[in-house]
Motif scaffolding. Sequence first.
Motif, mmCIF file in Angstrom:
data_model
loop_
_atom_site.group_PDB
_atom_site.id
_atom_site.type_symbol
_atom_site.label_atom_id
_atom_site.label_comp_id
_atom_site.label_asym_id
_atom_site.label_seq_id
_atom_site.Cartn_x
_atom_site.Cartn_y
_atom_site.Cartn_z
ATOM 1 N N GLN A 72 52.533 58.477 27.325
ATOM 2 C CA GLN A 72 51.894 58.211 26.043
ATOM 3 C C GLN A 72 50.694 57.283 26.210
ATOM 4 O OE1 GLN A 72 51.971 59.487 23.069
ATOM 5 N NE2 GLN A 72 50.380 58.033 22.451
ATOM 6 N N TYR B 186 47.743 55.299 28.723
ATOM 7 C CA TYR B 186 46.954 55.289 29.947
ATOM 8 C C TYR B 186 46.193 53.974 30.023
ATOM 9 C CZ TYR B 186 47.760 60.280 30.792
ATOM 10 O OH TYR B 186 48.339 61.506 31.067
ATOM 11 N N LEU C 204 42.111 62.686 26.601
ATOM 12 C CA LEU C 204 43.187 61.775 26.192
ATOM 13 C C LEU C 204 43.129 61.510 24.690
ATOM 14 C CD1 LEU C 204 43.106 59.101 29.050
ATOM 15 C CD2 LEU C 204 44.807 60.896 28.715
ATOM 16 N N LYS D 279 46.581 60.123 22.880
ATOM 17 C CA LYS D 279 47.165 59.179 23.825
ATOM 18 C C LYS D 279 46.601 57.769 23.567
ATOM 19 C CE LYS D 279 49.429 62.399 26.023
ATOM 20 N NZ LYS D 279 50.911 62.523 25.937
#
Length: 257
Positions: free
Chosen positions: A5, A7, A32, A37
Amino acid sequence: MKKYQGYFIDLDGTTYKGTKRIPAAARFIKRLQAANKTVLFVTNNSTRTPEFVAANLRDNHDIDVTAANVYTTALATADYLDRVAGDRRQAYVVGESGLRDALKQRHFILTDHQPDYVVVGLDSQVTYAKLETAVLLIRAGATFIGTNADSNLPNERGMVPGAGSLIKLVEYATQQKPVMIGKPEATIMQMALQKTGLSQEEVVMVGDNYNTDIRAAINTGMDSLLVYTGLSTPEQVAKMTIQPTHTVKNLDEWTIE
């Protein structure tokens, strides 16, 4: 491929190379964001504010983020001290505006008169007098805090001294080990997890430097993604006892689950 979930992403060597764009990194961030994310740039640079870093990413690297997507070692240092300081709120700082502003935002008073902490980070305007003051205050009982251990930083002139070089000077003169905050220490990663509200199992650390980015993930019990667009090479990494969880030549190769 494990689904993440969050980064946590390094900057220089991973997202850009100095003033040079890494197009795959910009595409990676866009993917992303499209997948909803959590993106957080985790950097050892204590000199710049999150607002400055985000503006540089937007204006110069085609990466549309805000200050909320940036977590510097200056913020991590301020967050760590805010958590442990209690009513001990006075600090002497060797560092630039990013570090000084972060501490003031956490209600620390910056002073050279009997501070509780001496915080040393990168300071391009450092003088012997500043370092002398830091050494004397630590020897008088102030707690020694270092932002990050980077010995050098790349710029257009070459590999110039980093924060770690200044910290080592103070350490040598005081014979005291500092509490270190930035990568590869777990502290900055734990503070970043706290900021995002995610667990270490939900996040992968993305970086180009095994000795900072990947070791930080290892020290925190997080997965890691090493991208070969910056400092570390496959030959160097192959010799490491603990391997990165994932490796890619560039971030276009990474599949987002």
